[in-house]
Scaffold this active site. Structure first.
Site, PDB file in Angstrom:
ATOM      1  N   TYR A  66      -5.975   7.750  16.563  1.00  0.00           N
ATOM      2  CA  TYR A  66      -5.501   6.889  15.474  1.00  0.00           C
ATOM      3  C   TYR A  66      -5.449   5.424  15.891  1.00  0.00           C
ATOM      4  CZ  TYR A  66      -4.758  10.501  12.082  1.00  0.00           C
ATOM      5  OH  TYR A  66      -4.989  11.499  11.175  1.00  0.00           O
ATOM      6  N   GLN A 100      -7.595   7.930  -1.126  1.00  0.00           N
ATOM      7  CA  GLN A 100      -7.359   8.894  -0.052  1.00  0.00           C
ATOM      8  C   GLN A 100      -7.354   8.170   1.291  1.00  0.00           C
ATOM      9  OE1 GLN A 100      -9.859  12.744  -0.926  1.00  0.00           O
ATOM     10  NE2 GLN A 100     -10.882  10.991  -1.865  1.00  0.00           N
ATOM     11  N   ASN A 101      -7.690   6.884   1.252  1.00  0.00           N
ATOM     12  CA  ASN A 101      -7.855   6.116   2.484  1.00  0.00           C
ATOM     13  C   ASN A 101      -6.519   5.611   3.012  1.00  0.00           C
ATOM     14  OD1 ASN A 101     -10.543   6.564   1.984  1.00  0.00           O
ATOM     15  ND2 ASN A 101     -10.916   4.533   1.098  1.00  0.00           N
ATOM     16  N   HIS A 118      -2.768   9.875   0.841  1.00  0.00           N
ATOM     17  CA  HIS A 118      -2.721  10.408   2.203  1.00  0.00           C
ATOM     18  C   HIS A 118      -1.987   9.489   3.159  1.00  0.00           C
ATOM     19  CE1 HIS A 118      -6.512  12.948   1.112  1.00  0.00           C
ATOM     20  NE2 HIS A 118      -5.408  13.474   0.642  1.00  0.00           N
ATOM     21  N   CYS A 129      14.244  11.178  12.840  1.00  0.00           N
ATOM     22  CA  CYS A 129      15.111  10.560  11.817  1.00  0.00           C
ATOM     23  C   CYS A 129      14.312   9.984  10.657  1.00  0.00           C
ATOM     24  CB  CYS A 129      15.925   9.439  12.484  1.00  0.00           C
ATOM     25  SG  CYS A 129      14.897   8.082  13.088  1.00  0.00           S
ATOM     26  N   CYS A 153      16.450   8.217  18.537  1.00  0.00           N
ATOM     27  CA  CYS A 153      17.089   9.479  18.112  1.00  0.00           C
ATOM     28  C   CYS A 153      16.516  10.667  18.874  1.00  0.00           C
ATOM     29  CB  CYS A 153      16.891   9.697  16.597  1.00  0.00           C
ATOM     30  SG  CYS A 153      15.261  10.380  16.190  1.00  0.00           S
ATOM     31  N   SER A 192     -16.317  12.625  -1.066  1.00  0.00           N
ATOM     32  CA  SER A 192     -17.078  13.875  -1.086  1.00  0.00           C
ATOM     33  C   SER A 192     -16.389  14.897  -1.980  1.00  0.00           C
ATOM     34  CB  SER A 192     -17.201  14.429   0.338  1.00  0.00           C
ATOM     35  OG  SER A 192     -15.887  14.714   0.839  1.00  0.00           O
ATOM     36  N   ALA A 234     -21.552   1.741  -2.643  1.00  0.00           N
ATOM     37  CA  ALA A 234     -20.527   1.190  -3.540  1.00  0.00           C
ATOM     38  C   ALA A 234     -20.546  -0.336  -3.552  1.00  0.00           C
ATOM     39  CB  ALA A 234     -19.153   1.689  -3.096  1.00  0.00           C
TER      40      ALA A 234
END
Ligand code: BV8
Ligand code: ZN
Length: 252
Positions: A66, A100-101, A118, A129, A153, A192, A234
């Site tokens: 990520y 969805q991005n 998402h 927490c 926490c 998709s 696009a």
């Protein structure tokens, strides 16, 4: 012309437009898609990375994936597709972007009403927490070591995204359903249509009688629901469509 005259008139005069977007709308900003050539999942398997089990098993691996995607998203700039959609926010009486991005490029392009089905990588949430923090800050504090430091926490910060097997944020999805069901038109851009329940929004709009238009380089799983499928990138198709639709018809 991209659209037959009757379809063009119907889309041009839509009062409630929903734009439903997937990874393809950010592809021309240099961000990888999930499926298709060079897709993110090709190098990794979704179950290895985008699941709570993967995070529990190896939070460092999931965070490294990520963090690398987040760096690319921070560098990325909205492309012409995002910019057209943002301008449409000022043209159509109601425009909601359901994405969805997790990259927030729609918001950075100027879109104001964006539903993130998402979640987003720009925020991180504690597993204990549920406190959320800006991912930029968290990664800066971690100083390159991943996963980031645990929360006070005792819990651990994770990307505030929806993983496979996790529920979508209730209110966000409920609102997205409402918008799809009450839309005059839904334009599905760069998806998709294989991830559920998000993809079901196209079915909902179609069942409610909305005009469904698809913009995609290739057919998707739900192309059959589209009144018209505009094949292409696009970032090229949407500017052409914007020109074709012109300004909001004054004789409304
Ligand atoms: C859930 C966030 C259960 C993280 C993502 C039926 C109902 C409910 C669930 C399921 C179901 N069937 C299967 C499931 C399970 C699963 C699922 O859908 N699996 C799929 C793979 C079969 N769904 C879930 O797990 C969902 N959760 O249902 O929980 C539950 C229920 C109740 C109680 C408890 C639990 C959660 C799914 C969310 C997963 N998270 N992302 C992250 O980003 O890392 S999904 C991920 O896929 C991204 O969000 C991505 O956006 C999304 C969908 O992919 P696309 O956006 O469409 O991207 P893709 O690459 O696939 O396609 C790109 C398209 O663009 C292509 O068509 C390409 O041709 C086109 N393109 C490329 N370049 C361009 C272009 N088009 C135009 N221009 C270009 N330049
Ligand atoms: Zn905590």
């Amino acid at each position: 012309m991209l659209l037959a005259p009757a379809l063009r008139a119907r889309l041009a005069q839509a009062r409630k437009l929903v734009v439903f977007s997937g990874a393809g709308v950010s592809q021309e900003s240099g961000l990888g898609t999930f499926r298709g050539p060079g897709g993110l999942w090709e190098r990794f398997r979704p179950e290895d990375l985008a699941t709570p089990e993967a995070f529990a098993r190896d939070p460092g691996l999931v965070w490294r994936w990520y963090a690398s995607r987040f760096e690319a998203m921070r560098e990325a700039r909205p492309n012409p597709a995002h910019l057209v959609i943002a301008r449409w926010g000022g043209r159509f009486p109601s425009l909601v972007v359901v994405t969805q991005n997790i990259d927030r490029l729609h918001q950075r392009a100027g879109s104001r009403d964006v539903l993130e089905l998402h979640g987003t990588i720009w925020e991180s949430r504690c597993t204990g927490c549920r406190r959320t923090r800006a991912t930029v800050e968290l990664l800066a504090e971690a100083g390159g070591t991943l996963p980031p430091l645990p929360c006070a926490c005792g819990g651990r910060y994770r990307p505030a995204v929806v993983w496979f097997g996790e529920r979508l944020p209730e209110q966000v999805f409920a609102r997205a359903l409402d918008e799809a069901r009450s839309s005059d038109a839904l334009i599905a851009v760069g998806t998709s249509a294989t991830v559920w329940p998000a993809a079901g929004l196209i079915e909902e709009a179609c069942a409610a009688g909305a005009l469904v238009v698809e913009v995609n380089r290739e057919p998707s799983a739900l192309s059959g629901l589209a009144a018209v499928a505009l094949a292409g990138a696009a970032g090229e198709v949407l500017p052409a469509l914007e020109t074709e639709l012109g300004a909001w018809p004054t004789r409304a």
